[in-house]
Scaffold this motif. Structure first.
Motif, short mmCIF file in Angstrom:
data_model
loop_
_atom_site.label_atom_id
_atom_site.label_comp_id
_atom_site.label_asym_id
_atom_site.label_seq_id
_atom_site.Cartn_x
_atom_site.Cartn_y
_atom_site.Cartn_z
N SER A 117 3.48 1.21 19.21
CA SER A 117 4.35 1.65 20.29
C SER A 117 5.64 0.86 20.19
N PRO A 118 6.72 1.32 20.83
CA PRO A 118 7.99 0.58 20.75
C PRO A 118 7.80 -0.88 21.16
N LYS A 119 8.47 -1.75 20.43
CA LYS A 119 8.46 -3.20 20.70
C LYS A 119 7.15 -3.88 20.34
N ARG A 120 6.17 -3.12 19.83
CA ARG A 120 4.93 -3.74 19.37
C ARG A 120 5.13 -4.26 17.95
N PRO A 121 4.30 -5.18 17.48
CA PRO A 121 4.45 -5.73 16.12
C PRO A 121 4.29 -4.67 15.04
N VAL A 122 4.90 -4.91 13.90
CA VAL A 122 4.75 -4.03 12.75
C VAL A 122 3.33 -4.17 12.21
N ILE A 123 2.65 -3.04 12.01
CA ILE A 123 1.27 -3.09 11.53
C ILE A 123 1.10 -2.50 10.13
N ALA A 124 2.15 -1.86 9.61
CA ALA A 124 2.05 -1.28 8.27
C ALA A 124 3.44 -1.04 7.72
N THR A 125 3.54 -0.98 6.40
CA THR A 125 4.85 -0.77 5.79
C THR A 125 4.69 -0.15 4.40
N ILE A 126 5.74 0.49 3.93
CA ILE A 126 5.78 1.04 2.58
C ILE A 126 7.23 1.08 2.12
N MET A 127 7.47 0.80 0.84
CA MET A 127 8.81 0.91 0.26
C MET A 127 8.84 2.21 -0.55
N VAL A 128 9.88 3.00 -0.38
CA VAL A 128 9.99 4.27 -1.09
C VAL A 128 11.36 4.38 -1.73
N GLY A 129 11.42 4.89 -2.94
CA GLY A 129 12.70 5.03 -3.62
C GLY A 129 12.55 5.93 -4.83
N HIS A 130 13.62 6.07 -5.60
CA HIS A 130 13.57 6.91 -6.79
C HIS A 130 14.59 6.43 -7.82
N ASP A 131 14.45 6.93 -9.05
CA ASP A 131 15.36 6.56 -10.12
C ASP A 131 16.17 7.77 -10.58
N SER A 132 16.36 8.73 -9.69
CA SER A 132 17.07 9.98 -9.92
C SER A 132 16.20 11.08 -10.51
N THR A 133 15.09 10.71 -11.14
CA THR A 133 14.20 11.74 -11.69
C THR A 133 12.79 11.66 -11.13
N THR A 134 12.35 10.48 -10.79
CA THR A 134 10.98 10.27 -10.33
C THR A 134 10.96 9.39 -9.08
N GLY A 135 10.13 9.76 -8.14
CA GLY A 135 9.97 8.95 -6.94
C GLY A 135 8.95 7.85 -7.17
N TRP A 136 9.12 6.75 -6.45
CA TRP A 136 8.18 5.63 -6.52
C TRP A 136 7.86 5.14 -5.11
N VAL A 137 6.64 4.69 -4.92
CA VAL A 137 6.31 3.99 -3.68
C VAL A 137 5.75 2.63 -4.05
N HIS A 138 6.10 1.63 -3.26
CA HIS A 138 5.69 0.25 -3.51
C HIS A 138 5.27 -0.39 -2.19
N TYR A 139 4.59 -1.50 -2.32
CA TYR A 139 4.31 -2.35 -1.15
C TYR A 139 3.68 -1.61 0.02
N LEU A 140 2.76 -0.69 -0.25
CA LEU A 140 2.05 -0.05 0.86
C LEU A 140 0.97 -1.01 1.34
N VAL A 141 1.05 -1.38 2.59
CA VAL A 141 0.08 -2.33 3.13
C VAL A 141 -0.07 -2.12 4.63
N VAL A 142 -1.30 -2.29 5.09
CA VAL A 142 -1.63 -2.15 6.52
C VAL A 142 -2.27 -3.46 6.97
N ALA A 143 -1.88 -3.93 8.14
CA ALA A 143 -2.46 -5.16 8.69
C ALA A 143 -3.98 -5.01 8.77
N SER A 144 -4.69 -6.07 8.47
CA SER A 144 -6.15 -6.00 8.43
C SER A 144 -6.75 -5.48 9.73
N ARG A 145 -6.15 -5.82 10.86
CA ARG A 145 -6.69 -5.39 12.15
C ARG A 145 -6.50 -3.90 12.41
N ALA A 146 -5.64 -3.26 11.61
CA ALA A 146 -5.33 -1.84 11.84
C ALA A 146 -5.82 -0.94 10.72
#
Length: 218
Positions: free
Chosen positions: A122-151
């Motif tokens: 919910s708004p103002k609650r701590p961050v519980i998960a994240t992912i980095m997304v990007g591309h090199d003009s031809t292929t997309g990549w995702v990195h650093y997908l992680v979820v807090a252990s409690r979630a």
């Protein structure tokens, strides 16, 4: 990209870079270690638009009890939370300096073709998960997908991954690649429709079989 960080907190695994195929999410001798790698001479590719600031796909999965938003680099607390998740999820080397991890965030945004998504309950609650997304003009990549252990175990990782995939699809990319940092992560990506892929030419270590890819639908 697979599992969750306030301040400096050393932990294990290789450091990764943002949106460079040659280094995929994990190892980056210049990016897996900090600064963005020098891609060297490259064949020109059609210019693709930058990653949208807001990711709200039309065909997204059913709404869950989380709010997904783009990380603001001006929000120091959220940036620290993301990096702490990286440490706690063993996604970056325990000896990696906190400042270097912050550089990875800066490099991703400076590329003009990457974003970091964060999720909270919910708004103002701590961050519980994240992912980095990007591309090199031809292929997309995702990195650093992680979820807090409690979630974990609530589908948040799959929701974030699908959101990232839809962002890549929206800018015209047909394929998304990822590096699984562990057997558990590989199993997760297989469940999401990813299949084993050839490692990039400059992947480290050689013979790394943790790379996967998925065809995106527009």
């Amino acid at each position: 990209m697979t599992q969750p960080p306030t301040g400096q907190h050393p932990r294990k695994r290789q450091h990764r870079t943002c949106c460079d195929t040659d280094t995929a999410a994990p190892p980056h001798p210049a990016a897996p270690d900090g600064a963005a790698p020098d891609p060297g001479p490259q064949t020109p590719h059609p210019v693709r638009p930058p990653i949208p600031a807001v990711a709200k796909p039309e065909n997204s999965a059913p709404e869950q009890d989380i709010i997904i938003e783009r990380l603001s680099l001006e929000n120091a607390a959220d940036c620290d939370a993301v990096i702490n998740l990286w440490y706690d999820g063993d996604l970056i080397n325990p000896d990696t300096a906190n400042a270097r991890a912050h550089d990875d965030l800066q490099n991703c945004y400076a590329s003009g073709r990457g974003s970091v998504l964060i999720a909270r309950q919910s708004p103002k609650r701590p961050v519980i998960a994240t992912i980095m997304v990007g591309h090199d003009s031809t292929t997309g990549w995702v990195h650093y997908l992680v979820v807090a252990s409690r979630a974990r175990g609530q589908g948040h990782g799959a929701t974030l991954l699908e959101t990232a995939e839809n962002i890549l699809s929206a800018v015209g990319l047909k394929k998304c690649k990822v590096h699984a940092a562990s057997p558990r992560a590989a199993k997760f990506y297989r469940r999401q429709g990813y299949r084993p892929s050839m490692a990039p030419a400059q992947a480290s270590p050689l013979g790394d079989d943790g790379f996967f890819e998925k065809r995106l639908t527009s």
